[in-house]
Design an enzyme around this catalytic site. Sequence first.
Site, short mmCIF file in Angstrom:
data_model
loop_
_atom_site.label_atom_id
_atom_site.label_comp_id
_atom_site.label_asym_id
_atom_site.label_seq_id
_atom_site.Cartn_x
_atom_site.Cartn_y
_atom_site.Cartn_z
N ALA A 21 25.80 -80.30 -50.55
CA ALA A 21 26.69 -79.19 -50.14
C ALA A 21 27.22 -78.36 -51.31
O ALA A 21 28.03 -77.46 -51.10
CB ALA A 21 27.85 -79.66 -49.26
N ALA A 22 26.73 -78.62 -52.53
CA ALA A 22 27.15 -77.77 -53.66
C ALA A 22 26.73 -76.33 -53.41
O ALA A 22 27.51 -75.38 -53.52
CB ALA A 22 26.53 -78.27 -54.95
N GLY A 23 25.44 -76.18 -53.05
CA GLY A 23 24.91 -74.83 -52.80
C GLY A 23 25.62 -74.18 -51.62
O GLY A 23 25.87 -72.97 -51.62
P1 ATP Z 1 22.49 -78.49 -52.75
O1 ATP Z 1 21.18 -78.31 -52.01
O2 ATP Z 1 22.64 -79.80 -53.44
O3 ATP Z 1 23.67 -78.12 -51.94
P2 ATP Z 1 21.48 -76.29 -54.31
O4 ATP Z 1 20.21 -76.85 -54.84
O5 ATP Z 1 21.40 -75.28 -53.22
O6 ATP Z 1 22.48 -77.44 -53.95
P3 ATP Z 1 22.49 -76.01 -57.01
O7 ATP Z 1 21.89 -74.96 -57.84
O8 ATP Z 1 22.11 -77.41 -57.29
O9 ATP Z 1 22.30 -75.60 -55.48
O10 ATP Z 1 24.08 -75.94 -57.14
C1 ATP Z 1 24.83 -74.85 -56.64
C2 ATP Z 1 26.02 -74.64 -57.52
O11 ATP Z 1 26.84 -75.81 -57.50
C3 ATP Z 1 25.70 -74.41 -58.98
O12 ATP Z 1 25.36 -73.07 -59.25
C4 ATP Z 1 27.03 -74.81 -59.62
O13 ATP Z 1 27.98 -73.78 -59.41
C5 ATP Z 1 27.43 -76.01 -58.77
N1 ATP Z 1 26.89 -77.26 -59.34
C6 ATP Z 1 25.78 -77.92 -58.97
N2 ATP Z 1 25.58 -78.99 -59.76
C7 ATP Z 1 26.60 -79.01 -60.65
C8 ATP Z 1 26.97 -79.86 -61.74
N3 ATP Z 1 26.22 -80.91 -62.08
N4 ATP Z 1 28.10 -79.56 -62.43
C9 ATP Z 1 28.87 -78.50 -62.10
N5 ATP Z 1 28.57 -77.66 -61.09
C10 ATP Z 1 27.45 -77.90 -60.38
#
Ligand code: ATP
Length: 321
Positions: free
Chosen positions: A267-269
């Site tokens: 859920a970061a993204g």
């Molecule tokens: P997910 O599918 O896990 O929800 P995603 O692959 O769509 O994520 P990411 O690029 O991994 O997206 O992460 C989205 C944002 O979350 C990053 O741009 C950053 O702002 C934050 N983030 C992710 N990982 C980290 C980390 N290790 N430390 C700090 N911020 C992070």
Amino acid sequence: MAAPPRKRIAVLGSLNMDLVPYVPHHPLPGETLTSSRFGTAPGGKGANQAAAVGRLSRSPDALADGDVDVAMLGAVGSDPYADVLRSSLASCGVATDGLRVLDGQRTGIAIIIVDEPSGQNRIILSPEANHALVPADFAALPDPRPDLLIMQLEIRLDTVLQALAAAKAASVPVLLNPAPAQTLPLDAYVGLAHLILNETEAAILAGCPESDLDDEPGLQRVASLFLERGVANVVVTLGGRGVYYATKAGKSALVPAHKVDVVETTAAGDTFVGSYALAAVHASPDDFDIDGAVKAANRAAAITVSRRGSQLSIPWKDELE
Ligand code: ATP
């Protein structure tokens, strides 16, 4: 004088029940692993992004008083998971009357295998009711008309493309998070207000190896390609490296991630998208402060990765300060 009406964000996308085994490492081909723990949680990229908009814009004890109205458009089955998903969204301040309940169908499922040491996840989706939304359902956008429509690609692609066309016809800006990545017809990019994608998605949609995104000149080349296809604002999220953005107005920057102890990246993204959407919906295309939007989204997503869980690890508005 009456206050202006609150801005409205609609999220059209998936709702899934997440089934989450925690493992010491991701299983190798043929390997059977024993999980150290197992959890279930409400999820789905659509629902998570709606929950993110809801939580980041309000406080848990005043759900009706958010900075925006947010509505979920999607489909669930007629099983107990549907109730869990609906009530979780409602507890985040998201309106759920746009959810269709399909008799005799199952609610979507996501199996999320979390590698405990790194916090990285691998995901298997079973779309079930999510795939019952068809293009004819979005010949026009449902009323009330949103000020911003957010979509991902966990529902049928033809349905997403039809909703995109309906949004264009109604002059509703769209934020597309093309996850999981699928090749899109080139006209899908034309007039798209916001494209937010991670490195893997960017490489697939740009047709280049992921290593092209290792440095700023490479990121610039890939982002330019999406700008040339007709997108106004391109944002490539880079996990722990942060974010790169570029706009058709000529702004671009690589913004580093916040340094946090990573517990789980699920859920970061979605948090990033929800936070960015809140900035975008309040701006006109000419005065959108993309740098501010990306920095706020970076901060919000950093909080999410420092906690366990998916939808419910997304911070509330008061936790951002
Ligand atoms: P997910 O599918 O896990 O929800 P995603 O692959 O769509 O994520 P990411 O690029 O991994 O997206 O992460 C989205 C944002 O979350 C990053 O741009 C950053 O702002 C934050 N983030 C992710 N990982 C980290 C980390 N290790 N430390 C700090 N911020 C992070």
